[in-house]
Design a protein around this motif. Structure first.
Motif, PDB file in Angstrom:
ATOM      1  N   GLU A   5     -51.768  33.954  63.098  1.00  0.00           N
ATOM      2  CA  GLU A   5     -52.236  34.928  63.301  1.00  0.00           C
ATOM      3  C   GLU A   5     -51.352  36.286  63.781  1.00  0.00           C
ATOM      4  O   GLU A   5     -51.099  37.089  62.740  1.00  0.00           O
ATOM      5  CB  GLU A   5     -54.121  35.398  63.971  1.00  0.00           C
ATOM      6  CG  GLU A   5     -54.156  36.277  63.785  1.00  0.00           C
ATOM      7  CD  GLU A   5     -55.606  36.319  64.407  1.00  0.00           C
ATOM      8  OE1 GLU A   5     -56.301  37.769  64.059  1.00  0.00           O
ATOM      9  OE2 GLU A   5     -56.347  35.258  64.733  1.00  0.00           O
ATOM     10  N   ARG A   6     -51.042  36.015  65.122  1.00  0.00           N
ATOM     11  CA  ARG A   6     -49.745  37.447  65.350  1.00  0.00           C
ATOM     12  C   ARG A   6     -48.628  37.495  64.339  1.00  0.00           C
ATOM     13  O   ARG A   6     -48.318  38.749  63.975  1.00  0.00           O
ATOM     14  CB  ARG A   6     -49.231  37.302  66.889  1.00  0.00           C
ATOM     15  CG  ARG A   6     -48.545  38.143  67.344  1.00  0.00           C
ATOM     16  CD  ARG A   6     -48.001  37.817  68.606  1.00  0.00           C
ATOM     17  NE  ARG A   6     -49.515  38.077  69.372  1.00  0.00           N
ATOM     18  CZ  ARG A   6     -49.867  39.185  70.024  1.00  0.00           C
ATOM     19  NH1 ARG A   6     -49.598  40.591  69.853  1.00  0.00           N
ATOM     20  NH2 ARG A   6     -51.067  39.030  70.617  1.00  0.00           N
ATOM     21  N   ALA A  30     -52.189  46.786  62.619  1.00  0.00           N
ATOM     22  CA  ALA A  30     -51.298  45.374  62.567  1.00  0.00           C
ATOM     23  C   ALA A  30     -50.114  46.654  63.494  1.00  0.00           C
ATOM     24  O   ALA A  30     -49.782  45.712  64.602  1.00  0.00           O
ATOM     25  CB  ALA A  30     -50.347  45.841  61.071  1.00  0.00           C
ATOM     26  N   GLN A  31     -49.805  47.385  63.851  1.00  0.00           N
ATOM     27  CA  GLN A  31     -49.017  48.461  64.885  1.00  0.00           C
ATOM     28  C   GLN A  31     -49.265  47.568  66.044  1.00  0.00           C
ATOM     29  O   GLN A  31     -48.749  47.137  66.963  1.00  0.00           O
ATOM     30  CB  GLN A  31     -48.355  49.655  64.592  1.00  0.00           C
ATOM     31  CG  GLN A  31     -47.114  49.982  65.497  1.00  0.00           C
ATOM     32  CD  GLN A  31     -46.956  51.455  65.368  1.00  0.00           C
ATOM     33  OE1 GLN A  31     -47.905  52.676  64.924  1.00  0.00           O
ATOM     34  NE2 GLN A  31     -46.102  51.633  65.198  1.00  0.00           N
ATOM     35  N   ALA A  32     -50.658  48.023  66.035  1.00  0.00           N
ATOM     36  CA  ALA A  32     -51.392  47.604  67.519  1.00  0.00           C
ATOM     37  C   ALA A  32     -51.256  46.553  67.605  1.00  0.00           C
ATOM     38  O   ALA A  32     -50.456  45.953  69.378  1.00  0.00           O
ATOM     39  CB  ALA A  32     -52.574  48.467  67.702  1.00  0.00           C
ATOM     40  N   PRO A  38     -54.481  46.476  72.697  1.00  0.00           N
ATOM     41  CA  PRO A  38     -56.159  45.747  72.095  1.00  0.00           C
ATOM     42  C   PRO A  38     -56.392  45.783  70.815  1.00  0.00           C
ATOM     43  O   PRO A  38     -54.820  46.964  70.170  1.00  0.00           O
ATOM     44  CB  PRO A  38     -57.031  46.842  72.654  1.00  0.00           C
ATOM     45  CG  PRO A  38     -56.116  46.753  73.701  1.00  0.00           C
ATOM     46  CD  PRO A  38     -54.683  46.943  73.548  1.00  0.00           C
ATOM     47  N   ASP A  39     -56.478  45.836  70.140  1.00  0.00           N
ATOM     48  CA  ASP A  39     -56.861  45.462  67.823  1.00  0.00           C
ATOM     49  C   ASP A  39     -57.927  47.169  68.423  1.00  0.00           C
ATOM     50  O   ASP A  39     -58.648  46.422  69.110  1.00  0.00           O
ATOM     51  CB  ASP A  39     -57.316  44.480  67.488  1.00  0.00           C
ATOM     52  CG  ASP A  39     -58.370  44.714  66.482  1.00  0.00           C
ATOM     53  OD1 ASP A  39     -58.399  45.568  65.343  1.00  0.00           O
ATOM     54  OD2 ASP A  39     -58.779  42.814  65.524  1.00  0.00           O
ATOM     55  N   PRO A  40     -57.053  47.748  67.644  1.00  0.00           N
ATOM     56  CA  PRO A  40     -58.610  48.962  67.629  1.00  0.00           C
ATOM     57  C   PRO A  40     -59.661  48.789  67.052  1.00  0.00           C
ATOM     58  O   PRO A  40     -60.490  49.590  67.251  1.00  0.00           O
ATOM     59  CB  PRO A  40     -57.195  49.687  66.918  1.00  0.00           C
ATOM     60  CG  PRO A  40     -56.552  49.795  66.315  1.00  0.00           C
ATOM     61  CD  PRO A  40     -55.569  47.893  66.761  1.00  0.00           C
TER      62      PRO A  40
END
Length: 56
Positions: A5-6, A30-32, A38-40
């Protein structure tokens, strides 16, 4: 999040950067994720849920 996934998020990030799309929420997400942050989107969902619970 597993390695597959990453890696997918990394490809998305690279594709968006190549297209010059650095203003979208999808790019920021995607950047985070690629930076280990953490996923925004999940963070916003968590905050929304907390707000709903506080407002009863």
């Amino acid at each position: 999040m597993d390695l597959v996934e990453r890696d997918n998020w990394k490809r998305i990030l690279e594709t968006l950067e190549a297209a010059g799309d650095r203003d979208s929420g999808f790019y920021r997400r995607a950047q985070a994720i690629c930076n280990g942050e953490p996923d925004p989107l999940l963070e916003q969902e968590r905050k929304d849920q907390e707000q709903r619970e506080q407002n009863g």
